[in-house]
Motif scaffolding. Sequence first.
Motif, PDB file in Angstrom:
ATOM      1  N   ARG A  63       2.524 -29.274 -10.599  1.00 59.64           N
ATOM      2  CA  ARG A  63       2.228 -28.568 -11.884  1.00 59.64           C
ATOM      3  C   ARG A  63       3.506 -28.358 -12.824  1.00 59.64           C
ATOM      4  NH1 ARG A  63      -2.334 -25.573 -13.057  1.00 59.64           N
ATOM      5  NH2 ARG A  63      -3.940 -25.477 -11.311  1.00 59.64           N
ATOM      6  N   GLY A  64       4.495 -28.241 -12.383  1.00 64.10           N
ATOM      7  CA  GLY A  64       5.705 -28.166 -12.791  1.00 64.10           C
ATOM      8  C   GLY A  64       6.139 -29.489 -13.589  1.00 64.10           C
ATOM      9  N   LEU A  70       3.822 -32.230 -20.705  1.00 68.77           N
ATOM     10  CA  LEU A  70       3.147 -32.065 -21.773  1.00 68.77           C
ATOM     11  C   LEU A  70       3.927 -31.105 -22.911  1.00 68.77           C
ATOM     12  CD1 LEU A  70       0.001 -30.522 -19.829  1.00 68.77           C
ATOM     13  CD2 LEU A  70       0.271 -32.578 -21.265  1.00 68.77           C
ATOM     14  N   LEU A  71       4.889 -30.597 -22.223  1.00 70.60           N
ATOM     15  CA  LEU A  71       5.955 -29.717 -23.337  1.00 70.60           C
ATOM     16  C   LEU A  71       6.687 -30.472 -24.112  1.00 70.60           C
ATOM     17  CD1 LEU A  71       7.124 -26.574 -24.511  1.00 70.60           C
ATOM     18  CD2 LEU A  71       8.731 -26.999 -22.411  1.00 70.60           C
ATOM     19  N   ASP A  72       7.197 -31.701 -23.639  1.00 64.37           N
ATOM     20  CA  ASP A  72       8.067 -32.715 -24.116  1.00 64.37           C
ATOM     21  C   ASP A  72       7.041 -33.373 -25.256  1.00 64.37           C
ATOM     22  OD1 ASP A  72      10.399 -34.442 -24.473  1.00 64.37           O
ATOM     23  OD2 ASP A  72       9.245 -35.944 -23.291  1.00 64.37           O
ATOM     24  N   LEU A  73       5.873 -33.657 -25.027  1.00 69.11           N
ATOM     25  CA  LEU A  73       4.981 -34.391 -25.823  1.00 69.11           C
ATOM     26  C   LEU A  73       4.708 -33.379 -27.289  1.00 69.11           C
ATOM     27  CD1 LEU A  73       2.499 -36.369 -23.571  1.00 69.11           C
ATOM     28  CD2 LEU A  73       4.967 -37.030 -24.608  1.00 69.11           C
ATOM     29  N   GLU A  74       4.717 -32.353 -26.623  1.00 71.02           N
ATOM     30  CA  GLU A  74       4.244 -31.218 -27.669  1.00 71.02           C
ATOM     31  C   GLU A  74       5.560 -31.031 -28.622  1.00 71.02           C
ATOM     32  OE1 GLU A  74       2.205 -26.802 -28.208  1.00 71.02           O
ATOM     33  OE2 GLU A  74       2.854 -27.472 -26.404  1.00 71.02           O
ATOM     34  N   MET A  75       6.571 -31.063 -27.869  1.00 70.40           N
ATOM     35  CA  MET A  75       8.004 -30.436 -28.972  1.00 70.40           C
ATOM     36  C   MET A  75       8.471 -31.814 -29.729  1.00 70.40           C
ATOM     37  SD  MET A  75      10.196 -28.546 -26.262  1.00 70.40           S
ATOM     38  CE  MET A  75      11.579 -28.503 -27.313  1.00 70.40           C
ATOM     39  N   PHE A  96      -5.610 -36.289  -7.701  1.00 72.23           N
ATOM     40  CA  PHE A  96      -5.774 -35.165  -7.498  1.00 72.23           C
ATOM     41  C   PHE A  96      -4.745 -34.451  -8.468  1.00 72.23           C
ATOM     42  CE2 PHE A  96      -3.595 -31.640  -5.343  1.00 72.23           C
ATOM     43  CZ  PHE A  96      -4.755 -30.998  -4.772  1.00 72.23           C
ATOM     44  N   PHE A  97      -3.930 -34.918  -9.045  1.00 69.51           N
ATOM     45  CA  PHE A  97      -2.979 -34.452 -10.107  1.00 69.51           C
ATOM     46  C   PHE A  97      -3.819 -34.123 -11.339  1.00 69.51           C
ATOM     47  CE2 PHE A  97       0.105 -35.550 -13.635  1.00 69.51           C
ATOM     48  CZ  PHE A  97       0.930 -34.434 -13.382  1.00 69.51           C
ATOM     49  N   ASP A  98      -4.747 -35.142 -11.506  1.00 75.44           N
ATOM     50  CA  ASP A  98      -5.499 -34.804 -12.780  1.00 75.44           C
ATOM     51  C   ASP A  98      -6.468 -33.820 -12.758  1.00 75.44           C
ATOM     52  OD1 ASP A  98      -6.918 -35.550 -15.253  1.00 75.44           O
ATOM     53  OD2 ASP A  98      -8.484 -36.062 -14.062  1.00 75.44           O
ATOM     54  N   LEU A 103      -4.967 -33.241 -16.446  1.00 81.71           N
ATOM     55  CA  LEU A 103      -4.122 -34.188 -17.267  1.00 81.71           C
ATOM     56  C   LEU A 103      -4.776 -34.859 -18.345  1.00 81.71           C
ATOM     57  CD1 LEU A 103      -1.436 -35.082 -17.571  1.00 81.71           C
ATOM     58  CD2 LEU A 103      -2.090 -37.192 -16.164  1.00 81.71           C
ATOM     59  N   VAL A 104      -5.830 -35.496 -18.363  1.00 81.56           N
ATOM     60  CA  VAL A 104      -6.741 -36.184 -19.450  1.00 81.56           C
ATOM     61  C   VAL A 104      -7.034 -35.203 -20.486  1.00 81.56           C
ATOM     62  CG1 VAL A 104      -8.785 -37.301 -20.132  1.00 81.56           C
ATOM     63  CG2 VAL A 104      -7.551 -37.727 -17.813  1.00 81.56           C
TER      64      VAL A 104
END
Length: 268
Positions: A63-64, A70-75, A96-98, A103-104
Amino acid sequence: MLIKRFVITVGDARVGKSTISRLLLELYLKNQLNVRVFYHGHRNKLSMYQTSCFDINQLGFSRGDSDRLLLDLEMFPKIEVVLTDMPGQNLPEFKFFDQDVSLVENLNCLGYRITFLHPISHRKDCVEEYLQDLYQYFGNQVDYVIIKNYYFGEQFCYYDGNQFQAALKKLNGLELVLDKLHNDFYQLLEDTGLPYAQAVKTDSPLNTLQRSIIFNWIENFHNSIVSNGIASNYLGLMTNRAELVTAGANAHTLSNLDLIEQTESEEW
């Protein structure tokens, strides 16, 4: 509206995933795209592109890791393409990550649509294990680009005419070809440890014939993408760009020598 691309190479072991990733990075550089690059697993097979142009980082499955991505892509909203090189054995973990971090869905919210870039060889597992698993899990949530890697020959009996080929076509899945590169030339290219564009320059360890053959191999693949509107879209080359750089506009001046001698394909 989803106008950006999150491209993930996936598939069986030793079918050319990292080779395809490097070829794409060259195309992104040529077109001056704003790109983020990641790799899964413990081996960074794109390390030769770790330069001022690309900061290549490992992407884990926690999750980290998801939050940081996601924070990087948002920033940094000007990022146009994300490319991730994923070993085949990581696909179950990635699914499993998704499920765990949606994620998608979260990438969609940030304006990204996933493209799975899936090279295939003559082996049965490419289709009846990896591609089947990928399609059955993600369905129409993503887009698919299948690369027929002619290094292994031009017959793909487990794919051509298969139910999954038909199913992918219904989802507007795309098929591209990566021309065969003579095994000796491919190994010479790998042995340079250089980005592909540097390996075909006059100061590389390769001789003129070798550089010319490799140069044409690279350009043929790039042109198969640039000349195809769907391919350009799926691989992130159509984000508000009026035109794309093609081979004719490339600065290289190598002569257009053809590879005449053909040899039997060897397994990577």
